[in-house]
Design an enzyme around this catalytic site. Structure first.
Site, mmCIF file in Angstrom:
data_model
loop_
_atom_site.group_PDB
_atom_site.id
_atom_site.type_symbol
_atom_site.label_atom_id
_atom_site.label_comp_id
_atom_site.label_asym_id
_atom_site.label_seq_id
_atom_site.Cartn_x
_atom_site.Cartn_y
_atom_site.Cartn_z
ATOM 1 N N HIS A 108 15.338 36.483 -19.462
ATOM 2 C CA HIS A 108 16.011 37.705 -19.019
ATOM 3 C C HIS A 108 16.934 38.180 -20.123
ATOM 4 O O HIS A 108 17.536 37.377 -20.817
ATOM 5 C CB HIS A 108 16.827 37.428 -17.745
ATOM 6 N N ASP A 136 11.302 37.746 -10.707
ATOM 7 C CA ASP A 136 9.857 37.931 -10.510
ATOM 8 C C ASP A 136 9.090 36.633 -10.351
ATOM 9 O O ASP A 136 7.905 36.657 -10.003
ATOM 10 C CB ASP A 136 9.284 38.710 -11.703
HETATM 11 C C1 SDX Z 1 12.964 42.208 -14.830
HETATM 12 O O1 SDX Z 1 16.869 44.000 -17.224
HETATM 13 C C2 SDX Z 1 16.781 43.694 -15.995
HETATM 14 O O2 SDX Z 1 17.757 43.561 -15.271
HETATM 15 C C3 SDX Z 1 15.352 43.559 -15.472
HETATM 16 C C4 SDX Z 1 15.205 43.035 -14.055
HETATM 17 C C5 SDX Z 1 15.714 44.018 -13.039
HETATM 18 O O3 SDX Z 1 16.070 43.581 -11.924
HETATM 19 O O4 SDX Z 1 15.650 45.244 -13.314
HETATM 20 O O5 SDX Z 1 15.895 41.820 -13.929
HETATM 21 C C6 SDX Z 1 13.740 42.791 -13.711
HETATM 22 O O6 SDX Z 1 12.381 42.949 -15.578
HETATM 23 C C7 SDX Z 1 12.980 40.714 -15.031
HETATM 24 C C8 SDX Z 1 12.173 40.275 -16.296
HETATM 25 C C9 SDX Z 1 10.686 40.248 -15.916
HETATM 26 N N1 SDX Z 1 9.864 40.042 -17.121
HETATM 27 C C10 SDX Z 1 9.224 38.857 -17.328
HETATM 28 O O7 SDX Z 1 9.336 37.863 -16.610
HETATM 29 C C11 SDX Z 1 8.317 38.853 -18.545
HETATM 30 C C12 SDX Z 1 8.513 37.564 -19.320
HETATM 31 N N2 SDX Z 1 9.867 37.615 -19.915
HETATM 32 C C13 SDX Z 1 10.001 38.092 -21.233
HETATM 33 O O8 SDX Z 1 9.055 38.953 -21.717
HETATM 34 C C14 SDX Z 1 11.428 38.230 -21.725
HETATM 35 O O9 SDX Z 1 12.100 37.111 -21.358
HETATM 36 C C15 SDX Z 1 12.214 39.461 -21.284
HETATM 37 C C16 SDX Z 1 11.486 40.730 -21.611
HETATM 38 C C17 SDX Z 1 12.497 39.411 -19.844
HETATM 39 C C18 SDX Z 1 13.523 39.410 -22.053
HETATM 40 O O10 SDX Z 1 13.210 39.528 -23.362
HETATM 41 P P1 SDX Z 1 14.323 39.449 -24.491
HETATM 42 O O11 SDX Z 1 15.677 39.197 -23.935
HETATM 43 O O12 SDX Z 1 14.122 40.633 -25.333
HETATM 44 O O13 SDX Z 1 13.993 38.110 -25.201
HETATM 45 P P2 SDX Z 1 13.110 38.053 -26.481
HETATM 46 O O14 SDX Z 1 11.799 38.727 -26.177
HETATM 47 O O15 SDX Z 1 13.948 38.532 -27.622
HETATM 48 O O16 SDX Z 1 12.828 36.476 -26.623
HETATM 49 C C19 SDX Z 1 13.790 35.602 -27.233
HETATM 50 C C20 SDX Z 1 12.989 34.349 -27.539
HETATM 51 C C21 SDX Z 1 11.718 34.646 -28.337
HETATM 52 O O17 SDX Z 1 11.388 33.467 -29.031
HETATM 53 P P3 SDX Z 1 11.849 33.357 -30.634
HETATM 54 O O18 SDX Z 1 11.461 34.645 -31.299
HETATM 55 O O19 SDX Z 1 13.371 33.157 -30.564
HETATM 56 O O20 SDX Z 1 11.106 32.142 -31.151
HETATM 57 O O21 SDX Z 1 12.547 33.762 -26.308
HETATM 58 C C22 SDX Z 1 11.140 33.800 -26.251
HETATM 59 C C23 SDX Z 1 10.669 34.816 -27.272
HETATM 60 O O22 SDX Z 1 9.364 34.524 -27.733
HETATM 61 N N3 SDX Z 1 10.786 34.222 -24.897
HETATM 62 C C24 SDX Z 1 9.790 33.683 -24.180
HETATM 63 C C25 SDX Z 1 9.851 34.332 -22.938
HETATM 64 N N4 SDX Z 1 10.845 35.232 -22.930
HETATM 65 C C26 SDX Z 1 11.419 35.166 -24.154
HETATM 66 N N5 SDX Z 1 8.884 32.736 -24.498
HETATM 67 C C27 SDX Z 1 8.001 32.437 -23.506
HETATM 68 N N6 SDX Z 1 7.988 33.003 -22.275
HETATM 69 C C28 SDX Z 1 8.903 33.964 -21.974
HETATM 70 N N7 SDX Z 1 8.896 34.530 -20.753
#
Ligand code: SDX
Length: 392
Positions: A271, A328
Site C-alpha cells: 500500500h 483487497d
Molecule cells: C487500493 O491509495 C489507496 O488508499 C488505495 C486503496 C483505497 O482504499 O483507495 O487502499 C485501495 O488500491 C489498495 C491497493 C490494491 N492494489 C494491489 O493490491 C496491487 C498490488 N500492490 C502493488 O501494486 C503496490 O503495493 C501498490 C500499487 C499498492 C503500492 O505501490 P507503491 O507504494 O508504489 O510501491 P512500489 O510499487 O513502489 O513498490 C515498492 C517495492 C518494489 O520493490 P523494489 O523496487 O523496492 O525492489 O515493493 C515491491 C515493488 O516491486 N512491491 C511488491 C508489491 N507491492 C510493492 N512486490 C510484490 N507484490 C506486491 N504487491
C-alpha cells in the site's frame, strides 16, 4: 494527534489538498471517517449512516437519516431510455466500463447534475446519484447474465435492495440470509472512503473544473478499475485460483513475485500509505471466517490466502518492503461466498466508495478550490534550433 499534517497555506491545488473527511496514519494502521474509528463504524453503524457522516460531517440523528433515506429512495428510478445505452454493450463488456459509461450518460437525463454550487442543489444531485447508482450497478450484472432489468423494492433497505436487484430471479420469490446483507453492509462501509487515493484524487480533479458530480464520479470509476487500485480485488481471486490450479504451492508463487516475474505480483499486498497492517484487511479477514462459517461455505482459496499471508509476513523480502495485506486481499473471498461473480468485485468497491467520492467532491466545491493544476519537474531538452526535414 498521531501524524496529523497540514500543508503550508501557500499551496494552490497542485493535486494535494486539505481535507476534514478521512484521517489515515499509515505507520500506526489508523483509519477514521470524520474522527470516528473504522473499527467502530464497521461494527456499529450501517452503510447509509456512514454515507451521511462522510458527506455531511456528523452521524445523523433519526429524523435526518429517515429524510436522507426517503430522498434517496425517491431518486432511485432510472430513465427507461438508459436501457438503450446498456443494450449497446456486448455481454462480454467489463461491468466497470459499462458502469462508468452509464454514470456519465445519467448527465443527459439529469441536466441539473451538471455542476451546481449551492448546498441545496448539491444535495439534490447527491441523493440522485446515491439512488440511481445501485440500479446501474445491478443492471451491469443483469446484462451479463441476460436477466431482466429491475428497479428494486422501496420497502427494502439500501443494501438489501441492491442485493435484490442483482440477484432476484424471474418468477421466483426473493429471499436472502441476513448474514449476507450484514456482510455486504460492512464491506461497503470499509470501502467508503480512503482520503486522497488514485480514484478520489481523480474525482476531485475532474470536479475542480466544474464538470459536475456525475462526470466526476464517472471518471473516478475508470480510475478505480485499474488492477493496481480497486481492480486488485478481482486480481487477488484470479491469483489465488492460479495458485490453486497449480497445486496450491504458495512458496513457488512467492518466489516468482520476489523475482518480479510478471504477472506474479502479490495482488492484495502492499500500500502506498499503510506501511503496517491495513486496518480494513484485519476486519475483513475476521469477517471472511464469520461469513463463510455462517453460510457453511468451504472455499479452498481462503486457506491458500491465509497460507500466502503467513508466508509473506515471515519473508524478509516482503517484511523489508513493508508489504502487508490490504483491503483487497480478503474482500474477494467474501464476495465470492456471497455469490457475487468476480467481474463484479470492483463494482462492489465502487458502490462502497461512492459516498467518499461524493463527500470529497462536495468538500472541494464548498471550499471553492481552484481548478487542479499539478506542477512538474521538467527533465526534457533545452532550447533547440529547428531543422528542416531534409537535414534531420
Ligand atoms: C487500493 O491509495 C489507496 O488508499 C488505495 C486503496 C483505497 O482504499 O483507495 O487502499 C485501495 O488500491 C489498495 C491497493 C490494491 N492494489 C494491489 O493490491 C496491487 C498490488 N500492490 C502493488 O501494486 C503496490 O503495493 C501498490 C500499487 C499498492 C503500492 O505501490 P507503491 O507504494 O508504489 O510501491 P512500489 O510499487 O513502489 O513498490 C515498492 C517495492 C518494489 O520493490 P523494489 O523496487 O523496492 O525492489 O515493493 C515491491 C515493488 O516491486 N512491491 C511488491 C508489491 N507491492 C510493492 N512486490 C510484490 N507484490 C506486491 N504487491
Amino acid at each position: 494527534e498521531a501524524g496529523l499534517i497540514t500543508l503550508d497555506p501557500g499551496y494552490k491545488n497542485t493535486g494535494s489538498c486539505e481535507s476534514a473527511i478521512t484521517f489515515l496514519d499509515g505507520e500506526k494502521g489508523v483509519l477514521r471517517y470524520r474522527g470516528y474509528a473504522i473499527e467502530d463504524l464497521a461494527e456499529k453503524a450501517d452503510f447509509l449512516e456512514v454515507a451521511y457522516l462522510l458527506i455531511f460531517g456528523e452521524l445523523p440523528i433519526k429524523e435526518q437519516l429517515e429524510k436522507f433515506t426517503k430522498d434517496i429512495k425517491e431518486q432511485s428510478h432510472v430513465d427507461e431510455e438508459m436501457k438503450k445505452i446498456l443494450d449497446g454493450f456486448p455481454k462480454s463488456a467489463h461491468p466497470m466500463g459499462v458502469l462508468s459509461s452509464l454514470t456519465s450518460a445519467l448527465i443527459a437525463f439529469n441536466p441539473s447534475s451538471v455542476d451546481v454550487s449551492s448546498e441545496e442543489e448539491m444535495y439534490k444531485a447527491i441523493v440522485k446519484i446515491l439512488g440511481k447508482f445501485p440500479v446501474l450497478a445491478a443492471w451491469t450484472l443483469r446484462k451479463k447474465n441476460s436477466l431482466p432489468l429491475n428497479y428494486g423494492d422501496e420497502d427494502l433497505g439500501y443494501v438489501e435492495n441492491l442485493h435484490k436487484m442483482m440477484f432476484e430471479k424471474p418468477n421466483k420469490s426473493y429471499s436472502v440470509d441476513k448474514a449476507v446483507i450484514d456482510a455486504l453492509d460492512k464491506l461497503l462501509i470499509l470501502h467508503a472512503d480512503h482520503e486522497q487515493n488514485c480514484s478520489t484524487s481523480t474525482v476531485r480533479m475532474v470536479g475542480s473544473s466544474h464538470a459536475g458530480l456525475f462526470a466526476s464520479i464517472s471518471a473516478g470509476i475508470s480510475a478505480l478499475w485499474g488492477p493496481l487500485h480497486g481492480g486488485a480485488n478481482q486480481a487477488v481471486i484470479e491469483m489465488l485460483e492460479r495458485i490453486k490450479e497449480d497445486g496450491g504451492d504458495t512458496h513457488k508463487f512467492m518466489q516468482k513475485a520476489k523475482d518480479k516475474e510478471d504477472p506474479f505480483r502479490l495482488m492484495g499486498f502492499g500500500h502506498r500509505v499503510y506501511k503496517n497492517f491495513d486496518p480494513r484487511a484485519k476486519i475483513i479477514k475476521k469477517s471472511a471466517d464469520e461469513v463463510l462459517g455462517q453460510l457453511g461455505v468451504e472455499d479452498p482459496v481462503l486457506d491458500i490466502a491465509k497460507g500466502l499471508e503467513k508466508e509473506a509476513l515471515e519473508d524478509d523480502y516482503f517484511v523489508k518492503r513493508k508489504l502487508y495485506p490490504n483491503v483487497d486481499f480478503y474482500s474477494g473471498i467474501i464476495y465470492r461466498a456471497l455469490g457475487i461473480p468476480v467481474e463484479m468485485f470492483t463494482v462492489m468497491f465502487a458502490l462502497g466508495r461512492l459516498p467518499g467520492w461524493i463527500a470529497q467532491w462536495r468538500e472541494m466545491r464548498l471550499r471553492k478550490e481552484p481548478i487542479g493544476r499539478p506542477r512538474q519537474i521538467y527533465i526534457g531538452e533545452n532550447l533547440r534550433d529547428f531543422k528542416p526535414l531534409g537535414s534531420r
